[in-house]
Design an enzyme around this catalytic site. Structure first.
Site, short mmCIF file in Angstrom:
data_model
loop_
_atom_site.label_atom_id
_atom_site.label_comp_id
_atom_site.label_asym_id
_atom_site.label_seq_id
_atom_site.Cartn_x
_atom_site.Cartn_y
_atom_site.Cartn_z
N LEU A 78 34.50 52.15 17.54
CA LEU A 78 33.75 51.33 18.12
C LEU A 78 33.61 49.71 17.26
O LEU A 78 32.88 49.67 15.84
CB LEU A 78 32.71 51.89 18.29
CG LEU A 78 33.48 53.09 19.50
CD1 LEU A 78 31.93 54.09 19.57
CD2 LEU A 78 33.29 52.84 20.47
N ASP A 79 32.66 48.66 18.39
CA ASP A 79 31.60 47.64 16.71
C ASP A 79 30.21 48.62 17.24
O ASP A 79 29.89 48.59 17.88
CB ASP A 79 32.61 46.24 17.40
CG ASP A 79 31.59 46.41 18.92
OD1 ASP A 79 30.96 47.15 19.77
OD2 ASP A 79 32.20 45.44 19.99
#
Lengths: 123, 116
Positions: A78-79
Site C-alpha cells: 500500500l502507499d
C-alpha cells in the site's frame, strides 16, 4: 553521584501490591460498571481479530497476506494515503478518535493492535 | 551523506507528513459533509484523485506551494459542526459523569465520618 545512589536505592526497594481492596470492612468482590460505554475492556484476541478483519476488507489488500505482524507499506504494497484510510477505518471500527500526529505514526499491524488495545475508550 | 542531501531528505519527510495529515483531515471532513455513507464513497474517491494527480511532482518548492494551497482549501471548506466521538473533547459525553445506580446512598458528613 546522587543519581547513581538514587537509582541504586530504587533498585532495591520493592513495594508489595495490595491484592484486595477493603472498603467499610467488607471486601469488594465485583467491580461495578459506572458508565454506559462499559468498563469491560476488549481482550487482546478480539482486538487482533477485528483489526485483521478491517484490513482484509480494504479493497487494495490481498486477504491471504494479512497476518498480525504485517507492515502496511512494506508487506501489503500500500502507499501512505492507503495507510491513512486504513487507520481511519480502524478508528470507526473501534469508535476511537486518534489525534492526527499519533495516527500518522501507526503504519503497521502490531502498532495498530497495541494502540487500540491500550486505548481505554476502544469498544 | 552531505549536509545538502540530509536537509533535502528532512524537508521531504516533513512534506510527506504534512500531506498525510492533510489527507486524513480532508477525508474526515468529506465524511462530515456527506449526509449518507454511499455519498461519501464517491467524494472520497474524488479527493483521492486530487492527491494522486500531483503524485509525480518532484520540485520541492512547488510541492510546498501545493501543500499550502491544499491546506488553504481545506480550511476554507471545513465543516462548521464536525462529528466528534462522544467522549472526546467537544463531544456530547465529554466531562459528563454517569448517574450513580439506585441503592447507592451518599452521606454528607463533611469529612468527619472516621472521627465519630
Amino acid at each position: 553521584m546522587a543519581s547513581a545512589l538514587r537509582s541504586a536505592v530504587l533498585r532495591r526497594i520493592q513495594v508489595p501490591i495490595a491484592r484486595s481492596t477493603v472498603i467499610n470492612g467488607s471486601q469488594m468482590t465485583a467491580v461495578r460498571s459506572m458508565s454506559s460505554h462499559g468498563d469491560d475492556h476488549l481482550d487482546k484476541q478480539e482486538v487482533v481479530d477485528r483489526v485483521l478483519e478491517v484490513i482484509k476488507c480494504f479493497p487494495k489488500v490481498d486477504p491471504s497476506k494479512v497476518n498480525p505482524d504485517v507492515h502496511f507499506q512494506k508487506d501489503l504494497g500500500l502507499d501512505s494515503l492507503d495507510t491513512v484510510e486504513i487507520v481511519m477505518a480502524l478508528e470507526e471500527e473501534f469508535k476511537l478518535e486518534i489525534p492526527d500526529k499519533e495516527a500518522d505514526k501507526i503504519d503497521s499491524c502490531p502498532l495498530a493492535i497495541e494502540y487500540i488495545f491500550n486505548h481505554p475508550m476502544s469498544s | 551523506m552531505s549536509v545538502g542531501t540530509a536537509s533535502y531528505l528532512a524537508r521531504r519527510a516533513a512534506q510527506k507528513e504534512r500531506v498525510r495529515i492533510l489527507y486524513r483531515r480532508a477525508l474526515k471532513d468529506t465524511l462530515n459533509w456527506a449526509v449518507h455513507r454511499h455519498l461519501f464513497y464517491s467524494d472520497a474517491d474524488a479527493l483521492r484523485e486530487k492527491f494522486e494527480a500531483n503524485k509525480q511532482v518532484a520540485d520541492v518548492d512547488v510541492i510546498d506551494r501545493m501543500i499550502d494551497a491544499g491546506e488553504t482549501t481545506y480550511n476554507k471548506w471545513r465543516h462548521p459542526d464536525p462529528y466528534i466521538v462522544p467522549w472526546a473533547p467537544g463531544g456530547t459525553k465529554f466531562c459528563r459523569n454517569p448517574t450513580p445506580p439506585p441503592g447507592i446512598e451518599i452521606i454528607y458528613n463533611f469529612g468527619r465520618e472516621d472521627n465519630d
